[in-house]
Design an enzyme around this catalytic site. Structure first.
Site, PDB file in Angstrom:
ATOM      1  N   GLU A  75       0.850  -1.210   0.000  1.00 45.75           N
ATOM      2  CA  GLU A  75       0.000   0.000   0.000  1.00 45.75           C
ATOM      3  C   GLU A  75       0.889   1.264   0.000  1.00 45.75           C
ATOM      4  O   GLU A  75       0.665   2.191  -0.775  1.00 45.75           O
ATOM      5  CB  GLU A  75      -0.905  -0.024   1.240  1.00 45.75           C
ATOM      6  CG  GLU A  75      -1.728   1.227   1.456  1.00 45.75           C
ATOM      7  CD  GLU A  75      -1.628   1.730   2.893  1.00 45.75           C
ATOM      8  OE1 GLU A  75      -1.137   2.850   3.090  1.00 45.75           O
ATOM      9  OE2 GLU A  75      -2.021   0.993   3.831  1.00 45.75           O
ATOM     10  N   GLU A 147       6.456   4.042  11.676  1.00 45.34           N
ATOM     11  CA  GLU A 147       5.020   3.829  11.848  1.00 45.34           C
ATOM     12  C   GLU A 147       4.779   2.687  12.851  1.00 45.34           C
ATOM     13  O   GLU A 147       3.922   2.787  13.735  1.00 45.34           O
ATOM     14  CB  GLU A 147       4.363   3.500  10.494  1.00 45.34           C
ATOM     15  CG  GLU A 147       2.849   3.420  10.571  1.00 45.34           C
ATOM     16  CD  GLU A 147       2.211   3.101   9.212  1.00 45.34           C
ATOM     17  OE1 GLU A 147       2.951   2.891   8.229  1.00 45.34           O
ATOM     18  OE2 GLU A 147       0.972   3.055   9.159  1.00 45.34           O
TER      19      GLU A 147
END
Lengths: 431, 437
Positions: A75, A147
């Protein structure tokens, strides 16, 4: 021929919503929901490739095992083009773009006020034009690593994934969607190419718009864009499901981290192999009504737990279905997580003996109708609901009819079969 | 009603009901629900925590529905009416709100109607709470004190937000911007049933009050339905503080604090000397946007994408405090490099070395964001209220017009007002704990 098969209309009078769905010759599902008067336009391109899809084979060939976090990594990398980042082109058109990976799918989306059709062109094209190089894949590992650390420091995220680890022994749903810094270290451009070819074929995807635009202009544009590339016939992909025992993996998972408030979740495991579409939606709805009757603010438990200072207004309940497995969960912040678990365990046992008052279910029917009216104001909710239910072969609007149909007996039976101690696990994060 | 409906230039049609109390109505036919927001305005200060207790106690029971469970049951009967309290700020002002959302009558099956019952229910919750001998129940207040104490303690759990608040507290140690809207635990300890009841009476009786309604109902009949919400508001006697002057930065300071965790959070505060009403306010908004407001901005494309130094990085300008904050979630070992990289991008903007396209994309992104706001009654009501409180034109179109007039030269001039004040780092301890059992 651009379109194949019959056009499908999904609609509901109470919600006042209507989705027109067609199948493109490439196999892609293309859908349109008109929202008259809204300035914001929204479109998404979603694939049925999420974090649980970790094993598959093609045409009966050898099993392929993917590293954890690859759907999410893919993604991130889809936004990278040979010339510039896909985000920049959206910005140039005054649009904002985003993407997210869930357990069962990956969605790319944009919203804009003007220039809907150029944005739609860009959305379809960038998702169909991967650009993976060794250099850009290695660079992304640092960004995703940050992240992963950001979520590692988030106690709400940790208590949830620790609950999944307590509930599921083998199933990949228990793994963090982004993987770990160790698992993503092994991701290469070749692996990403292989995943894109396998799971980003149009036949595995939904293109949806929720907008105040002309319907036929949308289908004309979508048909043209999806015809630009001939990706050949759909690969015969067999997703390999991981067998999961009915019993939870562990009774409890505890994590110590520096928190301002302790967090706790209780979960009841649920397997539903072979169920999909209307049956699965009905099961989900009956479960949600049952959970609301017991744990909701109007139920027998909430005020007592609140008065005893065991919960606060973060206390919430959810029913989640991820491919062939799922669970119900309840919890939030608590001053005394261990005592809260004991009290809930004991009280649920008592409620199971007494049963559910039919008047509670009638109130929940009205309340749920109001909730749906609120939720279907949102373009994002319509898109999420549509893609989520279509991935499970359901109809997003059927929930209104099902709400009228479900019986006290069903809700009662669900309580007796589901909220049982043998299926329960819990998760605590505390300092 | 003391004031005539005024074509105020707002997105809402506004009327002054009594001195200091206004009704704002916006007809909205695209949605399936109506939204009602009742807000009282106070000065921000260390006692904010006590004022936070008022909506919490109101939602614990009313005269006809004297418990949380009965309030919830009534909400469900009213077709799932959503009701809640919230605490927000507009610069140095505290906004205490009861929000509600409920189905439009036209959407309900069987010709049922909910509007009048919903407003009456909200009126009762606000004006006729469950009282014991004229006061909120002691147990209720004590329980809400505990709950709010944990809300204050729980702020630490969102590390990014915590780091930003700590940076503001240290940057503005003698200015009102330092206060958090949740208040302090010390002031919470002063709360009693009597003090919370007194705060409630002062709010409904004399605090500046704004009611925003957005829905299908036509305003002539609607006003009659909504007017009882103002019962008890005599006139505004509470005075709001004059605007606190903006300060410039002194010498650049650095502060590092530690926690047990994995990711460091870097926050840099900049004094902009630009507040509401300043001719360069919109230019400063765009300058902050070019620096770090969007995915095309320099912090995202250079610091994140080119240098892989972080996942989250952005900048935020607040016209009330005149502060711009830049924050980034980073590896603690790269803190110096990230800081240099951020400051370098700001220097690039100060030197005007950003492209015409970056400038135009930022204008377009802001315009798009503002137009999208018009689809959200909740956002429109918030924009309207905050604008009135800070003395800004309350129309979205007005702000769009001012943004469209921003020039590249204005952005460079605004960026050159940026003065680094504090470099704050919340970083993991060396002896990190990762203890999962």
């Amino acid at each position: 021929m651009t379109w194949i098969g019959e056009e499908i209309i999904l609609e509901n009078a109470t919600l006042g919503e209507r989705v027109v769905e067609r199948t493109h010759a490439s196999g892609a599902t293309v859908a349109y929901c008109r929202k008259p008067g809204y300035l914001r336009r929204y479109a998404c391109f979603s694939t049925r490739f999420g974090s649980v899809d970790d094993r598959y084979r093609i045409n009966g060939g050898p099993e392929v095992l993917l590293p954890d976090g690859v759907a999410h990594f893919l993604e991130h990398k889809m936004f990278e083009g040979p010339e510039e980042d896909a985000f920049v082109q959206f910005s140039r058109m005054g649009a904002s773009a985003n993407a997210f990976t869930s357990f069962v799918g990956t969605t790319y989306l944009f919203s804009c006020v003007d220039g809907f059709f150029p944005c739609l062109d860009h959305l379809v094209r960038f998702v169909q034009q991967p650009h993976f190089t060794t250099e850009n894949v290695e660079k992304e590992k640092g960004i995703i690593g940050q992240e992963i650390r950001m979520y590692a420091d988030n106690p709400g995220w940790r208590v949830y994934f620790n609950l999944l680890a307590g509930l599921y022994k083998n199933h990949p749903v228990a793994k963090d969607i982004a993987g770990t810094e160790q698992t993503i270290a092994g991701i290469t451009p070749q692996i990403l190419d292989q995943c894109w070819s396998t799971f980003y074929h149009p036949s595995n995807m939904i293109l949806l718009a929720v907008a105040d635009e002309d319907q036929e202009s949308f289908f004309e544009a979508a048909g043209r864009l999806l015809s630009e590339q001939d990706l050949g016939p759909a690969p015969a992909v067999e997703k390999i499901l991981t067998e999961e025992p009915a019993a939870p993996a562990r009774e409890q998972v505890r994590q110590q981290m520096q928190v301002g408030r302790s967090k706790v979740l209780l979960g009841w495991k649920d397997l539903h192999p072979g169920i999909s579409g209307r049956d699965l939606m009905r099961k989900e709805l009956v479960t949600e009504v049952m959970l609301e009757c017991i744990f909701g603010q109007s139920g027998p438990l909430f005020e007592e737990l609140y008065r005893k200072d065991l919960i606060d207004d973060s206390f919430a309940t959810s029913c989640q279905i991820h491919s062939d497995v799922g669970h119900s969960a309840t919890g939030g912040d608590s001053a005394d997580p261990d005592r809260l678990i004991d009290v809930i365990r004991e009280e649920v046992g008592k409620i199971r003996k007494v049963g559910i008052d039919p008047a509670d279910i009638e109130r929940q029917r009205r309340s749920a109708t109001g909730y749906l009216l609120r939720a279907f104001n949102s373009l994002d909710h319509i898109a999420g609901s549509y893609c989520g239910t279509r991935f499970l072969d359901g109809d997003p609007f059927e929930v209104v009819d099902l709400l009228a149909e479900i019986t006290t007996k069903e809700v009662e039976e669900r309580l007796q079969e589901h909220l049982i101690p043998d299926q329960m696990s819990s998760s605590i994060v505390t300092s | 009603m003391t004031g005539a409906a005024t074509p105020s230039g707002s997105d809402f049609e506004s009327s002054e009901i009594s001195p200091g109390a206004s009704l704002h109505i916006r007809q909205e036919s695209r949605r399936k629900t109506s939204r009602l927001r009742v807000s009282w305005i106070h000065n921000m200060g260390p006692d904010a925590a006590q004022k936070c207790l008022v909506p919490s106690c109101l939602l614990r029971g009313s005269r006809s529905f004297p418990s949380l469970r009965e309030i919830s049951r009534r909400s469900e009967e009213l077709w799932g009416l959503g009701i809640g309290g919230s605490i927000d700020r507009a610069g140095q002002l505290l906004i205490v709100t009861i929000n509600a959302e409920f189905a439009e009558d036209s959407r309900l099956p069987g010709g049922e109607a909910v509007l009048a019952d919903a407003v009456e229910f909200i009126r009762e919750v606000i004006l006729q709470p469950h009282l014991v001998e004229g006061c909120f129940d002691e147990d209720t207040v004590s329980s809400e004190v505990s709950q709010h104490r944990r809300s204050i303690e729980g702020r630490f759990d969102d590390k990014r937000s915590w780091a930003m608040q700590r940076c503001i507290e240290e940057t503005c140690h003698d200015e009102p911007w330092r206060f958090h809207e949740y208040g302090t635990i010390e002031s919470l300890d002063q709360a009693t049933a009597e003090s919370v009841t007194a705060d409630w009476k002062k709010s409904i009786g004399s605090a500046p009050m704004h009611v925003h309604f957005s829905g299908e109902a036509r305003s002539d009949s609607l006003t009659e339905i909504l007017l009882p919400l103002f019962d008890g508001h005599d006139q505004q006697t509470a005075t709001l503080a004059d605007r606190f002057p903006l300060k410039g930065a002194g010498e650049v300071r650095e502060l590092e604090e530690h926690f047990h965790g994995q990711q460091a959070n870097l926050v840099i505060s900049f004094r902009t000397s630009t507040g509401h009403g300043d001719p360069l306010q919109e230019s400063m908004m765009i300058a902050s946007g070019v620096i770090g407001g969007f995915p095309h901005s320099r912090l995202f494309t250079q610091v994140r994408e080119k240098q892989s130094l972080c996942y989250s990085v952005n900048s935020l300008f607040d016209g009330s405090s005149g502060l711009m904050l830049v924050n980034a979630g980073i590896d603690g070992d790269t803190a110096t490099r990230t800081r240099e990289s951020i400051l370098e991008q700001i220097d690039v903007v100060k030197r005007g070395e950003f492209s015409a396209e970056e400038f135009q994309m930022t204008l377009d992104a802001w315009d798009s964001r503002l137009r999208m706001t018009q689809d959200s009654p909740a956002s429109l009501a918030e924009f309207d209220l905050v604008s009135r409180l800070v003395g800004r034109d309350p129309t979205i179109d007005g702000l769009r017009e001012r943004v469209s007039c921003v020039t590249r030269e204005g952005v460079i001039e605004a960026a050159n007002r940026l003065e680094t004040d504090l470099i704050y780092l919340l970083s993991p301890e060396d002896d990190q704990r990762e203890d999962v059992q």
